[in-house]
Scaffold this motif. Structure first.
Motif, short mmCIF file in Angstrom:
data_model
loop_
_atom_site.label_atom_id
_atom_site.label_comp_id
_atom_site.label_asym_id
_atom_site.label_seq_id
_atom_site.Cartn_x
_atom_site.Cartn_y
_atom_site.Cartn_z
N GLU A 1 1.02 -1.08 0.15
CA GLU A 1 -0.10 -0.01 -0.08
C GLU A 1 0.85 1.30 0.06
O GLU A 1 0.16 2.36 -0.44
CB GLU A 1 -0.67 0.00 1.64
CG GLU A 1 -0.62 0.22 2.23
CD GLU A 1 -0.34 -1.71 3.21
OE1 GLU A 1 -0.10 -1.71 4.36
OE2 GLU A 1 0.12 -2.84 2.19
N VAL A 2 2.17 1.08 0.41
CA VAL A 2 3.21 2.27 0.46
C VAL A 2 3.63 2.38 -0.59
O VAL A 2 3.57 3.49 -1.13
CB VAL A 2 3.78 1.92 1.56
CG1 VAL A 2 5.00 3.39 1.13
CG2 VAL A 2 3.79 1.82 3.03
N VAL A 3 4.24 1.49 -1.56
CA VAL A 3 4.22 1.32 -2.68
C VAL A 3 3.11 2.32 -3.86
O VAL A 3 3.42 3.42 -4.97
CB VAL A 3 4.54 0.18 -3.40
CG1 VAL A 3 5.23 0.55 -4.63
CG2 VAL A 3 6.15 -0.56 -2.22
N VAL B 1 3.46 5.59 -5.96
CA VAL B 1 2.78 5.55 -7.68
C VAL B 1 1.64 6.44 -8.33
O VAL B 1 1.68 7.65 -8.51
CB VAL B 1 2.32 3.88 -8.30
CG1 VAL B 1 2.30 3.76 -9.51
CG2 VAL B 1 4.25 3.19 -7.62
N THR B 2 0.05 6.01 -6.93
CA THR B 2 -0.46 7.03 -7.44
C THR B 2 -0.71 8.37 -6.96
O THR B 2 -1.07 9.65 -7.67
CB THR B 2 -1.81 6.72 -6.39
OG1 THR B 2 -1.66 4.74 -6.55
CG2 THR B 2 -2.92 7.22 -6.25
N GLU B 3 0.63 9.12 -5.95
CA GLU B 3 0.78 10.50 -6.07
C GLU B 3 1.83 10.98 -7.17
O GLU B 3 1.41 12.37 -7.03
CB GLU B 3 0.93 10.86 -4.73
CG GLU B 3 0.19 10.51 -3.51
CD GLU B 3 0.69 10.99 -2.04
OE1 GLU B 3 1.34 12.24 -1.80
OE2 GLU B 3 0.01 10.13 -0.83
N ARG B 4 2.58 10.55 -7.10
CA ARG B 4 3.73 10.93 -7.92
C ARG B 4 2.98 10.74 -9.59
O ARG B 4 2.65 11.89 -10.34
CB ARG B 4 5.04 10.36 -8.51
CG ARG B 4 5.04 10.50 -9.44
CD ARG B 4 5.79 11.77 -9.28
NE ARG B 4 6.92 11.86 -10.42
CZ ARG B 4 8.13 13.06 -10.25
NH1 ARG B 4 7.24 14.05 -9.29
NH2 ARG B 4 8.25 13.93 -11.10
N THR C 1 11.91 8.76 -1.94
CA THR C 1 10.82 8.82 -2.42
C THR C 1 10.65 7.74 -3.96
O THR C 1 9.67 7.44 -4.64
CB THR C 1 9.57 9.68 -2.25
OG1 THR C 1 10.19 10.07 -0.93
CG2 THR C 1 8.47 9.60 -3.21
N ARG C 2 11.78 8.54 -5.18
CA ARG C 2 11.65 8.53 -6.24
C ARG C 2 12.29 7.23 -6.27
O ARG C 2 12.12 6.17 -7.46
CB ARG C 2 12.92 9.85 -6.80
CG ARG C 2 12.86 9.08 -8.07
CD ARG C 2 14.17 10.24 -9.10
NE ARG C 2 15.32 10.29 -8.36
CZ ARG C 2 16.44 10.81 -8.38
NH1 ARG C 2 15.94 12.39 -9.27
NH2 ARG C 2 17.40 11.69 -7.74
N ALA C 3 12.87 5.89 -4.81
CA ALA C 3 13.45 4.73 -5.33
C ALA C 3 12.54 4.30 -4.83
O ALA C 3 12.07 3.61 -5.99
CB ALA C 3 14.80 5.16 -4.31
N VAL C 4 11.50 4.40 -4.29
CA VAL C 4 9.98 3.34 -4.30
C VAL C 4 9.48 3.71 -5.88
O VAL C 4 9.20 2.34 -6.53
CB VAL C 4 9.21 3.96 -3.50
CG1 VAL C 4 8.24 3.38 -3.71
CG2 VAL C 4 10.33 3.94 -2.15
N TYR C 5 8.92 4.80 -6.02
CA TYR C 5 8.39 5.07 -7.81
C TYR C 5 9.41 3.80 -8.50
O TYR C 5 8.34 3.42 -9.76
CB TYR C 5 8.35 5.97 -7.79
CG TYR C 5 7.95 6.03 -8.62
CD1 TYR C 5 5.81 6.86 -9.18
CD2 TYR C 5 8.52 6.77 -10.91
CE1 TYR C 5 5.24 7.34 -9.97
CE2 TYR C 5 7.43 6.96 -11.35
CZ TYR C 5 6.08 6.53 -11.80
OH TYR C 5 5.54 7.10 -12.63
N ALA D 1 9.30 -3.62 -7.42
CA ALA D 1 7.64 -3.28 -7.04
C ALA D 1 6.49 -2.47 -7.35
O ALA D 1 5.55 -2.51 -7.51
CB ALA D 1 7.90 -3.43 -4.97
N ALA D 2 7.34 -1.71 -7.38
CA ALA D 2 6.21 -0.65 -8.07
C ALA D 2 6.05 -0.61 -10.24
O ALA D 2 4.76 -0.16 -10.09
CB ALA D 2 6.69 0.84 -8.12
#
Length: 234
Positions: free
Chosen positions: A169-171, A175-178, A210-214, A218-219
């Motif tokens: 859900e964090v990932v 993604v959604t917010e970006r 944050t950019r690394a997660v996007y 997993a994204a």
């Protein structure tokens, strides 16, 4: 240096161990060890007292009878620790080496019948030093192999260290917010404000984390193609 015995004749602790309850109940394994140690003690004119760990594994050194034996030796209430085979004392060469080092520091002896280790005699002490040196050499080889393997992985572009994991859900939120047009820093500030830990368990999110997660695997599949007409946000 070979230790001077505190008692004459030397007081010997014969350490006995079997791994399984079945062996302990049958007594065969313990009886065989006892007979071998008694015969060796008689040959040398030594007094021997037995301590046994019945049905106890040698996976580590945390065993009641062994703990008692080592404490009595350190207190000079006994002079020699004697076993029939090294695996009765330990299945780890490293642990066995540490026992030898402890005996040298505290000035008591170790006799291991199967290896010919006998730190009460010059020849047996030499064999003990060979065993200790072999263990040290093995540890250094393992360390060097590990170092070389890590260097090869790093050169190949493999990311080292603990894998980064985040709840799905964090990932999805990143993604959604970006994709909705929020800047990296705004997303990071929101995650920090909501007390959501980073992939490494940190409390504060940053532009780069944050950019690394996007951009993470997993994204993949979660991302909605952004509206490129809006340009890159910072």
């Amino acid at each position: 240096m070979t230790p001077d015995f505190a008692h004459h004749p030397p007081r010997v602790i014969g350490y006995l161990r079997v791994s399984t309850e079945e062996q302990a109940n049958s007594g065969a394994g313990l009886a065989a060890q006892r007979a071998a140690l008694e015969a060796e003690a008689d040959r040398r004119g030594w007094e021997v007292e037995f301590l046994e760990d019945a049905g106890v594994s040698a996976k580590d050194m945390k065993r009641p009878a062994l703990t008692e034996a080592l404490a009595r030796l350190d207190a000079h209430k006994a002079d020699v620790l004697m076993v029939t085979k090294v695996d009765r004392l330990s299945r780890s060469l490293g642990d066995f080496t540490r026992v030898l080092e402890r005996a040298e520091r505290r000035r008591w002896s170790v006799v291991c019948l199967d290896l010919g280790v006998d730190t009460s005699s010059p020849t047996g002490e030499l064999l003990a030093n060979i065993v200790a040196s072999t263990a040290q050499y093995e540890r250094r080889l393992i360390g060097q192999r590990t170092k070389d393997a890590l260097a090869a992985k790093k050169a190949a572009g493999v990311r080292l260290g603990r894998p980064q994991t985040l709840p799905a859900e964090v990932v999805q939120r990143v993604v959604t917010e970006r994709d909705a047009g929020r800047s990296w820093q705004a997303i990071a500030d929101g995650l920090t404000a909501d007390a959501l830990p980073t992939a490494r368990g940190g409390a504060a999110w940053t532009f780069s984390s944050t950019r690394a997660v996007y951009n993470s695997q997993a994204a993949n599949g979660l991302r909605v193609a952004p509206d490129l007409s809006q340009g890159e946000l910072c």
